[in-house]
Structures are given as structure tokens and as C-alpha cells.
Design an enzyme around this catalytic site. Structure first.
Site, short mmCIF file in Angstrom:
data_model
loop_
_atom_site.label_atom_id
_atom_site.label_comp_id
_atom_site.label_asym_id
_atom_site.label_seq_id
_atom_site.Cartn_x
_atom_site.Cartn_y
_atom_site.Cartn_z
N ASN A 151 39.68 27.89 34.38
CA ASN A 151 40.55 27.97 33.20
C ASN A 151 40.17 26.80 32.32
OD1 ASN A 151 42.68 30.13 33.78
ND2 ASN A 151 42.47 29.01 35.70
N SER A 208 47.12 34.00 32.96
CA SER A 208 48.53 34.02 33.38
C SER A 208 48.89 35.29 34.14
CB SER A 208 49.48 33.88 32.18
OG SER A 208 49.39 32.57 31.68
N GLU A 263 38.16 31.67 39.54
CA GLU A 263 37.96 31.52 38.10
C GLU A 263 38.02 30.06 37.68
OE1 GLU A 263 41.01 32.65 35.43
OE2 GLU A 263 42.65 32.08 36.74
N ARG A 303 40.21 23.83 35.05
CA ARG A 303 40.77 23.90 36.40
C ARG A 303 40.08 25.04 37.12
NH1 ARG A 303 45.99 26.24 36.21
NH2 ARG A 303 44.95 28.01 37.14
N1 LIG Z 1 40.34 38.83 44.68
C1 LIG Z 1 41.58 38.37 44.88
N2 LIG Z 1 42.09 38.31 46.14
C2 LIG Z 1 43.34 37.85 46.38
N3 LIG Z 1 44.17 37.44 45.40
C3 LIG Z 1 43.74 37.47 44.13
C4 LIG Z 1 42.41 37.93 43.80
N4 LIG Z 1 42.24 37.85 42.48
C5 LIG Z 1 43.40 37.39 41.98
N5 LIG Z 1 44.30 37.16 42.95
C6 LIG Z 1 45.69 36.68 42.74
O1 LIG Z 1 46.04 36.97 41.40
C7 LIG Z 1 46.27 35.77 40.66
C8 LIG Z 1 45.74 35.90 39.24
O2 LIG Z 1 44.36 36.18 39.24
P1 LIG Z 1 43.34 35.36 38.32
O3 LIG Z 1 41.99 35.95 38.47
O4 LIG Z 1 43.46 33.92 38.61
O5 LIG Z 1 43.85 35.71 36.85
P2 LIG Z 1 44.47 34.80 35.69
O6 LIG Z 1 43.33 34.42 34.83
O7 LIG Z 1 45.40 35.72 34.99
O8 LIG Z 1 45.15 33.63 36.32
C9 LIG Z 1 45.59 34.69 41.48
O9 LIG Z 1 46.20 33.45 41.25
C10 LIG Z 1 45.79 35.19 42.92
O10 LIG Z 1 47.11 34.93 43.40
MG LIG Z 2 44.33 32.32 37.63
#
Ligand SMILES: Nc1ncnc2c1ncn2[C@@H]1O[C@H](COP(=O)(O)OP(=O)(O)O)[C@@H](O)[C@H]1O
Ligand SMILES: [Mg+2]
Length: 353
Positions: free
Chosen positions: A303, A177, A301, A285
Site C-alpha cells: 500500500n 480497504s 500487497e 506498507r
Molecule cells: N489470498 C488470500 N488468502 C487469504 N486471505 C486473503 C487473501 N487475499 C486477501 N485476503 C484477505 O482480504 C483482505 C483484503 O485483501 P487485500 O488484497 O489486502 O486488499 P485491499 O487492497 O483492499 O486491502 C486481506 O487483508 C486478507 O484478510
Molecule cells: Mg490490504
């Protein structure tokens, strides 16, 4: 026919407690709607106390008990039978293999990935290692522990700046999140972001900023999983942070994502490959960055217990692929039972003679 009893675990000892309450409300409504399930709402407090309608209950790590053990009140010592557990828990102590481990010991079928899939799917460092080992595309990143940080702060900051450049993303290894995640535009922000992420985990990763659009794809199944049509996230903030996900209504979902047919095909194939490589089950997902200008694509990632309100991406993508919310729940329960009986057939003894 007697009803299948489903214990829906929700809340939990996690920064995503609130999000879980929302997902669980939708799931419980859906399960009740189907008509063939008896739903037991099991609330887990922020401290980790389990209650069923206000009465403390527990799952004991002993096989054969077959349900929720009542800890207090008139029925103390009794067992409420459970056929399937649906852990609608996001983040720590729920999506990370801990609850799954308890359910394995208790020998109760449950929805979703098992212990390794859940744990690896939750740990962004191990997840990336697993994806790279399977030949799947992951963006440039670095990771370190709190001990490394305390010893080599200056050197780490320099290395990040040189290898990943600004802006970069700083994340605690285990969470979801967007809790604890920051986008750092300079060295001062980077240092602050790392200290922030270290509040949530002793391991942190820093990622290079990826370009293109944010694409998500739902996967459903056990050993032969299938992928939905992909969707696109259009965050209303600088990135898809906690507030863009849950507090502000201005983030958009584009379903299906407007991508070239061959890109869609590739996303779906990679979503399934990710699910299999990380030993997931039931649901997952897979989130991507797709840059159609350069033709590049990265997996950010998986989920293993994605957001699951009726307006969340996971069920929405299935709806767009021809599976309604309630049908999806029925399939997940069926997959949980199938996986359990497959596991029950495995030998747990060995006679060397
Ligand atoms: N390497 C990246 N480059 C660009 N945006 C990123 C990157 N990593 C994360 N984000 C942004 O941050 C959000 C959350 O990161 P994420 O790794 O999906 O963590 P979580 O598990 O908390 O959802 C992503 O949905 C995206 O919008
Ligand atoms: Mg995410």
C-alpha cells in the site's frame, strides 16, 4: 525560519474517500503539532472538485506556478504557494499515480511514491507481475477482464475451481480497504463475487486462499529504505474486510508480531525488496501471509498510501520501532524534498552533437 507550506489532499474520487478523511485528520493534527509547517487542508469531493476552506482551487499541469491556483471568489487567479503536497488519498484518483502525474507536471514536491510505483502498487495484477519478476513470493492467482468474463464465463468458473479451489478471494484489480473483495465458498458465490468486483474495475483477479497469519511491515525511505518491526492483524471477521478494518473495533493488532526472529528478519528483508522492486518512495506498507507451520510466506500487497490515523498499523509499527508519529511526518516531508531535488538534477534535454 519561514514555515514549510504543506497542502494535504484528502477525500477524493474513491471508494476509500471516508478512510482518507480519517487519515488526513490525524496527519494534519500531527503536522500542526510539529510547529514548523503551515498546513493547507485541500478537500477533494467525491466528484473530484478541489476546495481550500470552501473555495475552489486547482493544481495546474504547468510547471512554475508553484501552488494552488484559486478558481473563484475575491482571490480568483491568485496562486497560494505550496512547498510540498501530501496526497493523503487512498485508492483511485489519488493512490494510483494520477495525482502524482499532475504533481510531476506541475513540478511540485510530494510525499510518497511517484507515478509508476503508485500505479503498480494500486494495480494488484501488475503488482503481482512485478513481484514475480523480482523473484518475490506471490500466491497462486488468475486474472481476466470483463470481456473475457462475458465470453467465457463457464470456462473461467471451471478453471478457477480446478486451479485455485474454494474458498478463494475475488478482487477488483484496482482498489483498497477491501472494497469489492469477497471470499467465495462455492461456484454460485464465486459468480456473484466476480460480478461484484466488476462493478469497481474492468479487470478482476481471483486468488487461492492463503494460510497462516496476516503480517504487515512498514517501509520508510527513498533509495535506501528501511523496514519497521512487523505487526500482526487479527481480523474479527472471516477475513480483514471493510467492516473488520473500520467499522468494528474488535479486530486486533499485535505489535510486534509474535514470530520467530528469523521469520521477522525475512519479512523485513522482503518488505524492503518489494518497495524497491515496485519503485516506491517515501512510505509503503507491505502485507504478507506467513505460515510458520509450513515455513511459507507470501506477499499479498503493498500500500503506497497506507491508512494513517494515529492508531493505524503504518505509524504504529514505526512507533514500536522508535519513530514517533510526528517524527515520521517530518521524515516523510524531508524524503519528498530530497526526491524532488534529486529528480530536478536529471537532464531533460539532450544534445546529440
Ligand atoms: N489470498 C488470500 N488468502 C487469504 N486471505 C486473503 C487473501 N487475499 C486477501 N485476503 C484477505 O482480504 C483482505 C483484503 O485483501 P487485500 O488484497 O489486502 O486488499 P485491499 O487492497 O483492499 O486491502 C486481506 O487483508 C486478507 O484478510
Ligand atoms: Mg490490504
Amino acid at each position: 525560519m519561514s514555515k514549510t507550506t504543506i497542502a494535504v489532499l484528502h477525500g477524493g474520487r474513491s471508494g476509500e474517500h471516508e478512510v482518507s478523511l480519517r487519515s488526513a485528520a490525524s496527519i494534519m493534527d500531527g503536522l500542526r503539532d510539529v510547529g514548523q509547517y503551515e498546513v493547507l487542508p485541500v478537500f477533494i469531493s467525491r466528484e473530484g472538485i478541489w476546495t481550500l476552506e470552501g473555495v475552489r482551487v486547482a493544481i495546474l499541469p504547468e510547471p512554475g506556478i508553484g501552488g494552488l491556483y484559486v478558481l473563484e471568489g475575491e482571490k480568483a487567479g491568485e496562486v497560494i504557494p505550496v512547498d510540498v503536497v501530501f496526497p493523503v488519498l487512498h485508492g483511485t484518483y489519488g493512490e494510483d499515480g494520477t495525482v502524482q502525474g499532475l504533481l510531476e507536471l506541475a513540478r511540485i514536491p510530494y510525499v510518497g511514491a511517484g507515478v509508476p510505483g503508485s500505479a503498480i502498487g494500486m494495480d494488484k495484477i501488475l503488482m503481482k507481475a512485478g513481484l514475480l519478476a523480482a523473484g518475490l513470493p506471490v500466491g497462486p492467482y488468475l486474472w481476466f477482464t470483463v470481456a473475457d468474463w462475458e465470453e467465457n464465463k463457464k470456462q473461467l468458473l471451471k478453471q478457477i475451481e480446478e486451479e485455485l479451489a474454494f474458498p478463494c478471494f475475488v478482487k477488483p484489480a484496482n482498489l483498497g480497504s477491501s472494497v469489492g473483495i469477497s471470499k467465495a465458498y462455492d461456484s454460485a458465490q464465486l459468480e456473484k463475487a466476480i460480478n461484484e468486483a466488476l462493478q469497481y474495475d474492468r479487470r478482476v483477479l481471483v486468488e487461492k486462499m492463503l494460510t497462516g497469519c496476516e503480517i504487515e511491515c512498514s517501509v520508510l525511505g527513498n533509495d535506501r529504505p528501511e523496514a519497521s518491526v512487523p505487526g500482526e492483524i487479527i481480523p474479527c471477521n472471516d477475513f480483514y474486510d471493510y467492516s473488520a478494518k473500520y467499522l468494528d473495533d474488535n479486530s486486533g493488532l499485535e505489535i510486534p508480531a509474535k514470530l520467530a526472529p528469523e521469520t521477522i528478519k525475512k519479512v523485513r528483508e522482503m518488505a524492503v525488496q518489494t518497495f524497491i522492486a515496485l519503485d516506491c518512495a517515501g512510505l509503503g506498507r507491505v502485507d504478507f501471509f506467513v505460515d510458520e507451520k509450513t515455513g511459507e510466506m507470501w506477499i499479498i500487497e503493498i500500500n503506497t498510501l497506507p491508512g494513517f490515523t494515529s492508531i493505524s498499523m503504518y505509524p504504529k509499527l514505526w512507533e514500536a520501532s522508535g519513530i514517533s508519529f510526528n517524527e515520521l511526518l517530518q521524515k516523510l516531508v524531508k524524503l519528498a524534498l530530497e526526491r524532488f531535488s534529486q529528480k530536478e538534477r536529471l537532464k531533460t534535454t539532450f544534445d546529440p552533437s
